[in-house]
Each structure stands twice: as structure tokens, then as C-alpha cells.
Design a protein around this motif. Structure first.
Motif, PDB file in Angstrom:
ATOM      1  N   LEU A  71       0.806  -1.212   0.000  1.00 57.87           N
ATOM      2  CA  LEU A  71       0.000   0.000   0.000  1.00 57.87           C
ATOM      3  C   LEU A  71       0.841   1.264   0.000  1.00 57.87           C
ATOM      4  N   ASP A  72       2.151   1.137   0.094  1.00 60.62           N
ATOM      5  CA  ASP A  72       3.013   2.298   0.258  1.00 60.62           C
ATOM      6  C   ASP A  72       2.776   3.377  -0.794  1.00 60.62           C
ATOM      7  N   ALA A  73       2.615   2.982  -2.028  1.00 56.04           N
ATOM      8  CA  ALA A  73       2.456   3.967  -3.096  1.00 56.04           C
ATOM      9  C   ALA A  73       1.068   3.920  -3.721  1.00 56.04           C
ATOM     10  N   SER A  74       0.112   3.286  -3.047  1.00 52.74           N
ATOM     11  CA  SER A  74      -1.202   3.071  -3.653  1.00 52.74           C
ATOM     12  C   SER A  74      -2.144   4.256  -3.491  1.00 52.74           C
ATOM     13  N   GLY A  75      -1.944   5.054  -2.440  1.00 57.68           N
ATOM     14  CA  GLY A  75      -2.807   6.206  -2.230  1.00 57.68           C
ATOM     15  C   GLY A  75      -4.209   5.884  -1.759  1.00 57.68           C
ATOM     16  N   VAL A  76      -4.422   4.730  -1.137  1.00 54.47           N
ATOM     17  CA  VAL A  76      -5.759   4.360  -0.676  1.00 54.47           C
ATOM     18  C   VAL A  76      -5.940   4.782   0.784  1.00 54.47           C
ATOM     19  N   SER A  77      -7.195   5.035   1.164  1.00 53.44           N
ATOM     20  CA  SER A  77      -7.506   5.378   2.554  1.00 53.44           C
ATOM     21  C   SER A  77      -8.415   4.340   3.189  1.00 53.44           C
ATOM     22  N   LEU A  78      -8.919   3.412   2.372  1.00 57.69           N
ATOM     23  CA  LEU A  78      -9.786   2.342   2.860  1.00 57.69           C
ATOM     24  C   LEU A  78      -9.430   1.054   2.146  1.00 57.69           C
ATOM     25  N   VAL A  79      -9.443  -0.058   2.894  1.00 59.88           N
ATOM     26  CA  VAL A  79      -9.111  -1.354   2.314  1.00 59.88           C
ATOM     27  C   VAL A  79     -10.182  -2.380   2.679  1.00 59.88           C
ATOM     28  N   LEU A  80     -10.642  -3.125   1.693  1.00 55.92           N
ATOM     29  CA  LEU A  80     -11.534  -4.255   1.921  1.00 55.92           C
ATOM     30  C   LEU A  80     -10.672  -5.504   2.040  1.00 55.92           C
ATOM     31  N   VAL A  81     -10.882  -6.273   3.111  1.00 50.68           N
ATOM     32  CA  VAL A  81     -10.104  -7.484   3.348  1.00 50.68           C
ATOM     33  C   VAL A  81     -11.023  -8.690   3.328  1.00 50.68           C
ATOM     34  N   ASP A  82     -10.822  -9.602   2.388  1.00 51.88           N
ATOM     35  CA  ASP A  82     -11.589 -10.836   2.339  1.00 51.88           C
ATOM     36  C   ASP A  82     -10.974 -11.813   3.341  1.00 51.88           C
ATOM     37  N   ALA A  83     -11.720 -12.116   4.399  1.00 55.86           N
ATOM     38  CA  ALA A  83     -11.192 -12.994   5.444  1.00 55.86           C
ATOM     39  C   ALA A  83     -10.854 -14.377   4.914  1.00 55.86           C
ATOM     40  N   ALA A  84     -11.482 -14.776   3.808  1.00 58.02           N
ATOM     41  CA  ALA A  84     -11.254 -16.109   3.261  1.00 58.02           C
ATOM     42  C   ALA A  84      -9.879 -16.251   2.617  1.00 58.02           C
ATOM     43  N   CYS A  85      -9.195 -15.128   2.398  1.00 54.56           N
ATOM     44  CA  CYS A  85      -7.909 -15.200   1.701  1.00 54.56           C
ATOM     45  C   CYS A  85      -6.741 -15.401   2.666  1.00 54.56           C
ATOM     46  N   THR A  86      -7.019 -15.469   3.972  1.00 55.08           N
ATOM     47  CA  THR A  86      -5.940 -15.642   4.945  1.00 55.08           C
ATOM     48  C   THR A  86      -6.398 -16.487   6.121  1.00 55.08           C
ATOM     49  N   ASP A  87      -5.489 -17.276   6.653  1.00 53.14           N
ATOM     50  CA  ASP A  87      -5.758 -18.047   7.870  1.00 53.14           C
ATOM     51  C   ASP A  87      -5.340 -17.257   9.116  1.00 53.14           C
ATOM     52  N   HIS A  88      -4.845 -16.057   8.908  1.00 54.39           N
ATOM     53  CA  HIS A  88      -4.317 -15.262  10.017  1.00 54.39           C
ATOM     54  C   HIS A  88      -4.906 -13.853   9.969  1.00 54.39           C
ATOM     55  N   LEU A  89      -6.228 -13.767   9.962  1.00 57.37           N
ATOM     56  CA  LEU A  89      -6.890 -12.475   9.828  1.00 57.37           C
ATOM     57  C   LEU A  89      -6.503 -11.511  10.938  1.00 57.37           C
TER      58      LEU A  89
END
Length: 214
Positions: free
Chosen positions: A46-64
């Protein structure tokens, strides 16, 4: 969406691995005021992405929760919305407690997703009503001593009632026939009068102290 000018597209980050879910969310979000979706693999991306909000799909990680903690440590001002399969209120409360500003189920409708994004970008929390009620109760238990009764103008009262109802700035502005910048100014004055630092705390105080009509 927020006080961002309509001709200035904003960016929303997306952490997800399911191709269908990625495409679906990109389609839904791109129709929301010209928002641009940036897919990312980790907080570091995200360092250079310029976003202020992120959607996180819990299904993509076992370590939410570890992921949420990493975000909280490295980017405390970044707003996160978790999308998951779990609908248990204890779990959702834990997710909010870990730093997320919103929680959506995988079965959420398009209008729910759009509204959640607006509410979170406006500085409030999006979660099931029962979870928000628990947060209200917890906040009430942390208060110490009696608080002075604040005095609001008629317009401030109108703004506060719509804010407590979960309406984002844009909707409040449309309902009252004023612009979003004016709404933001009213919210700022309300927070100062209530002695709080954010919109969710303002809503919590207003409900707990019976300052708005049911």
C-alpha cells in the motif's frame, strides 16, 4: 461519498484471492462515484497506492487477526472493512475490536457494500446492530462521573439524529438541503460539544445520553 470532489476519483484497496469475488467487488465499487479499486497482496504493497480504505476478504488468509494487527501498527489511520463468512456476533465484535472499522458478510447485497464504504469513509463503524449495541454498552461503562448537558442548535440536532441513524455525510446533506462541507462542520462542532474525537463516539454518547429522538 466524502468531501472528495466528484471529479477526483478515490482509491479503495482490495485484499482478496478469489477471482470471482475480486471481479464482483471491483464492479460494485467502480460504480460508486468513480472509485478506483487497487488490488494489494499485503500492507506493504500500500506504500504507493494512495488508498484510505481497504476491503479485506477474510477467506484469503488463515491469520486475519494477525493481519489486522499489522495494519493497526503500521497504518493506524487506514480504514479497514472485513468481508467474511462468519455471522456470529462475538466473532464480528472481535474483528471490530482488532481494528476493523466495518464487517460485511459474503452474502451482503450491493447496496449494503456501497453503504458500508460510505459510512466507514465518513468516520463511523459498520456492523450488525447488535454488535454496535455492545460497543455502545462498553463505551457507556467506561464513562466516569456525570457529564454536563450539551446545548445544540436546531440544525445540529437534525444532523445528530441523522448521524445516529447511520447516514453518511452525503445523505445528511441531501436530507437537510445543505452541502457536505457544512455537514462536516456541524459534526466537528458536535464532537467538540460532546468532548469526543470521532463520529462513532459521538453517536455512542448521543444514544447513551438520550440526546436524540427514538
Amino acid at each position: 461519498m466524502t468531501e472528495t470532489k466528484q471529479d477526483e476519483p478515490f482509491r479503495i484497496g482490495l485484499i482478496a484471492t478469489d477471482p470471482l469475488r475480486v471481479v464482483g467487488l471491483q464492479t460494485i465499487i467502480s460504480e460508486q462515484g468513480g472509485a478506483e479499486v487497487v488490488t494489494v497482496a499485503s500492507p506493504g504493497a500500500l506504500d504507493a497506492s494512495g488508498v484510505s480504505l481497504v476491503l479485506v476478504d477474510a477467506a484469503c488468509t488463515d491469520h486475519l487477526f494477525e493481519l489486522l494487527e499489522t495494519f493497526r501498527r503500521s497504518r493506524p489511520h487506514l480504514r479497514l472493512i472485513v468481508i467474511g463468512l462468519e455471522e456470529d456476533h462475538d466473532y464480528i465484535q472481535k474483528v471490530i475490536g482488532a481494528g476493523a472499522k466495518g464487517y460485511l458478510s459474503h452474502t451482503a447485497r450491493e447496496n449494503e457494500i456501497r453503504m458500508a464504504i460510505e459510512i466507514v469513509l465518513d468516520g463511523s463503524v459498520w456492523a450488525p446492530r447488535k454488535v454496535l449495541a455492545r460497543l455502545l454498552e462498553a463505551s457507556a461503562g467506561e464513562r466516569r462521573g456525570p457529564l454536563p448537558e450539551p446545548k445544540f442548535t436546531e440544525r445540529e440536532t437534525q444532523v445528530l439524529e441523522l448521524l445516529v441513524a447511520g447516514r453518511p455525510n452525503r445523505d445528511i446533506a441531501e436530507a437537510l438541503g445543505i452541502d457536505a462541507a457544512t455537514v462536516k462542520a456541524h459534526v466537528g462542532r458536535l464532537m467538540r460539544k460532546m468532548g469526543v474525537e470521532n463520529r462513532i463516539a459521538l453517536s455512542v454518547q448521543a444514544v447513551n445520553r438520550n440526546l436524540v429522538r427514538k
